[in-house]
Write an enzyme that holds these catalytic residues in place. Sequence first.
Site, mmCIF file in Angstrom:
data_model
loop_
_atom_site.group_PDB
_atom_site.id
_atom_site.type_symbol
_atom_site.label_atom_id
_atom_site.label_comp_id
_atom_site.label_asym_id
_atom_site.label_seq_id
_atom_site.Cartn_x
_atom_site.Cartn_y
_atom_site.Cartn_z
ATOM 1 C CE1 TYR A 1 22.800 -22.164 -15.394
ATOM 2 C CE2 TYR A 1 21.414 -20.452 -14.448
ATOM 3 C CZ TYR A 1 21.782 -21.786 -14.552
ATOM 4 O OH TYR A 1 21.126 -22.727 -13.802
ATOM 5 C CE LYS B 1 -6.220 -4.076 -15.175
ATOM 6 N NZ LYS B 1 -6.717 -3.376 -16.374
HETATM 7 C C1 LIG Z 1 -6.664 -1.929 -16.036
HETATM 8 C C2 LIG Z 1 -7.822 -1.107 -16.357
HETATM 9 C C3 LIG Z 1 -8.011 0.150 -15.743
HETATM 10 C C4 LIG Z 1 -7.000 0.761 -14.788
HETATM 11 O O1 LIG Z 1 -5.886 1.258 -15.487
HETATM 12 P P1 LIG Z 1 -4.673 2.020 -14.743
HETATM 13 O O2 LIG Z 1 -3.862 2.553 -15.851
HETATM 14 O O3 LIG Z 1 -3.943 0.990 -13.961
HETATM 15 O O4 LIG Z 1 -5.279 3.065 -13.884
HETATM 16 C C5 LIG Z 1 -9.185 0.818 -16.025
HETATM 17 N N1 LIG Z 1 -10.099 0.322 -16.895
HETATM 18 C C6 LIG Z 1 -9.929 -0.868 -17.520
HETATM 19 C C7 LIG Z 1 -10.959 -1.367 -18.473
HETATM 20 C C8 LIG Z 1 -8.770 -1.619 -17.288
HETATM 21 O O5 LIG Z 1 -8.609 -2.772 -17.927
#
Ligand SMILES: *Cc1c(COP(=O)(O)O)cnc(C)c1O
Length: 441
Positions: A318, A78
């Site tokens: 800044y 993702k």
């Molecule tokens: C993001 C996510 C993961 C992976 O999590 P990590 O901590 O990056 O391994 C797994 N399951 C779901 C439902 C997620 O949203």
Amino acid sequence: MSGTTRSDRTSVDANAHHADDETIRVLRPRRAAPADAVRPTRAEINLGAVRHNLHVLRRALQTQGVTASAPSIWGVLKADAYGHGAPAVARTLERAKIDGLCVALLEEAIELRSAGITIPILVMGGYFGPAHRGLEEVLEHDLTPVLYHPDQIERLATLTRDRNLETRPAFHVKVDTGMARLGAAPTNVDALFDVIADHRELEFRGLMSHLACADDPEPGPTNLQLRAFADVRERARRHRLVPQVCHIANSAAALAYPSTRFDAVRPGIALYGVSPFFGRSSVADAALSASGELRPVMRVRTEIVALRDLAAGDAVGYCHTWRASSPRRIATVPMGYADGLTRSLSNKGAMLVRGRRAPIVGVVSMDLTTIDVTDIPGAALGDEVVVLGSQEPPRAPLIADNADRTAAAITAEEIAQHTGTIPWEVVTNISRRVPRFYREP
Ligand SMILES: *Cc1c(COP(=O)(O)O)cnc(C)c1O
């Protein structure tokens, strides 16, 4: 429409779209391409390290979990593979024979299919629009949706009937076992399972949940969630529903809690070479040694584009938040908060120049950041500056003292510590303005 055959499928699709007159327009994520890069700021993505991290996970998961054989691995890609570029990471994992991929959004899944990825893709976000319209795209692109509401099941069943598909579309169900975020509440699963049991034209392939505290040394909450998950599985069995794949583990759980390794695990951050045990002191030895073998995939580098000598009392940036207490040499690098270098690094943290740390001074601005290179002999225009990742020190005689010759590194964990966030956010923050360059050693 229900009388049409498979060969009519294209026209059926077109009719369905015209009838509804509102197909989903999927926005493709756009990012700067290497060819557009005039600026020396770039993220180097080491695809060899992705493969290595998958091997590390495979080895770690061979030790006993819940099932007789090692769980299959579904890599989580993702948010553009946590900022690493989803198509390239997906191709690498597909070639390395990963079992499947998970994304949050339908758009992310379609991007991967458009890039030619053919392995199973689980769309975890669960959002398919108010009328669940996205489920049409799910079928069209051979994706596996995560569902949690009876209406979604009904909608998928209707679409399936209309399309006269040869294979039963598969879906996974998400239950909320204690995260209170997404998924069917345990009190509603019986109603959901009733609807699922009525629709044998669909395949209830997976049952999943998500752990809230897997990266916490205190196992209490995780064990409670596991118990709730076991109860939901039992209730499914009572409806004569036995999903092929149960999965609940993210990276931290997969490594630290063997009791969360069901038929599959869903690691994200570990694939990118970042330990999921951020800020945690007590971790099981096996989990710690596996996470110690992970190799960071992303390295962010730029170059010194300006240098100036300040007199004692001169201020930088800044609001003049930093003032030289003695004569200092300040270097400017072309990377700022619009590139994902969070502004909360102002006057905190460091970057690497010639294998040494140069502290960030003044505020991080939108496109530029200033670092103090007074103590780095020979620092010059065009020198490489590492924002994230490691840098080899220059070879003697470029450095005066041969003592300091080990490769230095700025880790995502270190940046997270300085800025009060977690390494996940550090890597996903690197914005689309920074071109990704892929290395495949
Ligand atoms: C993001 C996510 C993961 C992976 O999590 P990590 O901590 O990056 O391994 C797994 N399951 C779901 C439902 C997620 O949203």
